[in-house]
Scaffold this active site. Structure first.
Site, short mmCIF file in Angstrom:
data_model
loop_
_atom_site.label_atom_id
_atom_site.label_comp_id
_atom_site.label_asym_id
_atom_site.label_seq_id
_atom_site.Cartn_x
_atom_site.Cartn_y
_atom_site.Cartn_z
CG HIS A 43 8.21 -5.06 -0.33
ND1 HIS A 43 7.50 -6.10 0.21
CD2 HIS A 43 9.06 -4.65 0.65
CE1 HIS A 43 7.91 -6.32 1.46
NE2 HIS A 43 8.85 -5.45 1.74
CD GLU A 70 3.47 -5.47 -0.86
OE1 GLU A 70 2.37 -6.00 -1.13
OE2 GLU A 70 4.55 -6.05 -1.01
CG HIS A 190 4.21 -14.55 -0.75
ND1 HIS A 190 5.16 -13.56 -0.63
CD2 HIS A 190 4.89 -15.70 -0.82
CE1 HIS A 190 6.36 -14.10 -0.59
NE2 HIS A 190 6.22 -15.40 -0.72
#
Length: 237
Positions: A43, A70, A190
């Site tokens: 990410h 991401e 998450h």
């Protein structure tokens, strides 16, 4: 079987805190695949405080499983993804100063924007996923943009499960039923961990992939540190 994609951002955070190239992000990606992970997630953020854009380029030829990139589809991120052409791009509505992801997309408010972005990625052969909260209309909105998958934002589940509230899974089970009916794939991520992942998997039908980073790295420190200490003691004896 639900695939495990290991988010290696924390390895880059550790490297960046000291400078140099230890731990080596590319080598770590090779190792997690060798140990059985079915994907690698990064990410990159604009300030490059953990994974750098160049890391993403360096990883591309070394990730032979699934490469998931991401981020918020600002111009620099889109250019990076179109250059690297990972297996999957996951669109996350991060503010530039966000410590970590903290909300899913409003797929209705941002429908036109997301549709345009997704069309660009899909025309380049990249699977697309949209980070969403477990809300039916947001999943329906994601489907109408042309996205291949959603990624369910699981922080609320993880927090409540840790407090003993197993009913926190219910919105995610309902979201999965909506997604399955719409024939849009389901990812999740998450704060998923060894403590809560089995229960989550058991109650989210059709779960294709989870992306786990922070917990997995922290758990690895605890579960592996005894062995490392013993190795040091052996060398010092």
């Amino acid at each position: 079987m639900t695939k495990l994609s290991v988010n290696i951002n924390k390895i880059a955070t550790l490297r960046n805190s000291r400078g140099g190239n230890t731990p080596n992000v590319v080598q770590f990606a090779k190792d997690v695949q060798r140990f059985g992970a079915q994907g690698v997630t990064v990410h990159p953020r604009p300030d490059e405080r953990h994974i750098r854009y160049q890391d993403t380029r360096d990883l591309q030829p070394e990730v032979y499983t699934e490469f998931n990139v991401e981020g918020n589809p600002i111009t620099s991120f889109m250019d990076l993804v179109l250059e690297v052409k990972p297996t999957q791009v996951t669109l996350v509505p991060d503010a530039e100063d966000a410590i970590t992801s903290n909300a899913g997309w409003d797929t209705i408010k941002h429908h036109a924007f997301l549709t345009e972005v997704i069309a660009e990625f899909k025309s380049n052969g990249i699977r697309t996923s949209i980070f969403v909260d477990p809300i039916a209309k947001m999943i329906e909105g994601a489907k109408s943009t042309g996205a291949d998958r959603i990624e369910l934002y699981t922080e609320t589940y993880a927090h409540q499960y840790g407090l003993g509230n197993k009913k926190a899974i219910e919105p995610f089970t309902e979201a999965a039923h909506v997604a399955n009916a719409l024939e849009i794939g389901i990812n999740a991520g998450h704060d998923l961990s060894l403590d809560n992942i089995k229960f989550f998997k058991a109650h989210v039908p059709g779960l294709l992939e989870v992306s786990i980073g922070h917990a997995l790295i922290a758990e690895s420190l605890y579960l592996g540190i005894e062995n490392v200490i013993q190795m040091y003691l052996q060398r010092l004896s």
